[in-house]
Design a protein around this motif. Structure first.
Motif, PDB file in Angstrom:
ATOM      1  N   CYS A  26       0.856  -1.180   0.000  1.00  0.00           N
ATOM      2  CA  CYS A  26       0.000   0.000   0.000  1.00  0.00           C
ATOM      3  C   CYS A  26       0.900   1.241   0.000  1.00  0.00           C
ATOM      4  O   CYS A  26       1.869   1.309   0.754  1.00  0.00           O
ATOM      5  CB  CYS A  26      -0.893  -0.005   1.241  1.00  0.00           C
ATOM      6  N   THR A  27       0.571   2.218  -0.834  1.00  0.00           N
ATOM      7  CA  THR A  27       1.392   3.427  -0.897  1.00  0.00           C
ATOM      8  C   THR A  27       1.167   4.346   0.292  1.00  0.00           C
ATOM      9  O   THR A  27       1.934   5.278   0.503  1.00  0.00           O
ATOM     10  CB  THR A  27       1.123   4.207  -2.192  1.00  0.00           C
ATOM     11  N   HIS A  28       0.142   4.073   1.079  1.00  0.00           N
ATOM     12  CA  HIS A  28      -0.103   4.895   2.264  1.00  0.00           C
ATOM     13  C   HIS A  28       0.805   4.494   3.420  1.00  0.00           C
ATOM     14  O   HIS A  28       1.420   5.334   4.057  1.00  0.00           O
ATOM     15  CB  HIS A  28      -1.573   4.800   2.692  1.00  0.00           C
ATOM     16  N   ASP A  29       0.884   3.186   3.711  1.00  0.00           N
ATOM     17  CA  ASP A  29       1.641   2.757   4.880  1.00  0.00           C
ATOM     18  C   ASP A  29       2.462   1.494   4.618  1.00  0.00           C
ATOM     19  O   ASP A  29       2.851   0.805   5.545  1.00  0.00           O
ATOM     20  CB  ASP A  29       0.691   2.542   6.059  1.00  0.00           C
ATOM     21  N   CYS A  59      -6.717  -2.220   1.135  1.00  0.00           N
ATOM     22  CA  CYS A  59      -5.709  -2.458   2.169  1.00  0.00           C
ATOM     23  C   CYS A  59      -6.439  -2.607   3.505  1.00  0.00           C
ATOM     24  O   CYS A  59      -7.212  -1.727   3.890  1.00  0.00           O
ATOM     25  CB  CYS A  59      -4.714  -1.303   2.228  1.00  0.00           C
ATOM     26  N   ALA A 103      -7.500   1.958   2.406  1.00  0.00           N
ATOM     27  CA  ALA A 103      -7.221   2.522   1.083  1.00  0.00           C
ATOM     28  C   ALA A 103      -7.580   1.491   0.019  1.00  0.00           C
ATOM     29  O   ALA A 103      -7.371   0.290   0.209  1.00  0.00           O
ATOM     30  CB  ALA A 103      -5.752   2.906   0.972  1.00  0.00           C
ATOM     31  N   ALA A 138      -4.906   5.014  -6.878  1.00  0.00           N
ATOM     32  CA  ALA A 138      -5.522   5.088  -5.553  1.00  0.00           C
ATOM     33  C   ALA A 138      -6.955   5.589  -5.733  1.00  0.00           C
ATOM     34  O   ALA A 138      -7.180   6.594  -6.403  1.00  0.00           O
ATOM     35  CB  ALA A 138      -4.735   6.032  -4.658  1.00  0.00           C
ATOM     36  N   ALA A 144      -4.776   6.756   0.916  1.00  0.00           N
ATOM     37  CA  ALA A 144      -3.742   6.660  -0.125  1.00  0.00           C
ATOM     38  C   ALA A 144      -4.031   7.669  -1.234  1.00  0.00           C
ATOM     39  O   ALA A 144      -5.181   7.836  -1.640  1.00  0.00           O
ATOM     40  CB  ALA A 144      -3.706   5.253  -0.697  1.00  0.00           C
TER      41      ALA A 144
END
Length: 107
Positions: free
Chosen positions: A44-47, A65, A70, A79, A84
């Motif tokens: 995941c590009t967020h976390d 996710c 996200a 996204a 995200a």
């Protein structure tokens, strides 16, 4: 470019199911979306949590996710909702003789 990495036989990846393969140090989640196979980086590009733990929405064509909710498009990695905002890397998939392959084609 890296070599193609074997994922699994198509018979083991039914619609909505996921499989994870590694291209070097890159985890790649491959999803069967009603007979079409898509591959995204399994982060995941967020976390940076693994997307392969999340649910696939066949109607929307997305994966969620489980850490913060996200969602990402399986078709292009975009996204679809906060938290995200950056897309996930998308990778090529090929099917040959009933076998699914992918690779990290970033240079």
């Amino acid at each position: 470019m890296s070599d193609w990495v074997f994922v699994c036989p198509t018979s083991q990846l039914l619609p909505g199911e996921k499989a994870v393969a590694w291209a070097g140090d890159t985890p790649i989640v491959v999803v069967n979306l009603d007979g079409a196979f898509y591959a995204l980086e399994d982060r995941c590009t967020h976390d940076e949590f693994e997307l392969s733990s999340g649910d696939v929405d066949l109607a929307e064509g997305s994966i969620t996710c489980v850490l913060h909710g996200a969602r990402f498009s399986l078709r292009d990695g975009e996204a679809l909702c906060a938290p995200a905002y950056e897309p996930v890397a998308k990778f090529p998939v090929k099917v040959e003789d009933g076998l699914v392959w992918t690779r990290d084609d970033r240079t």
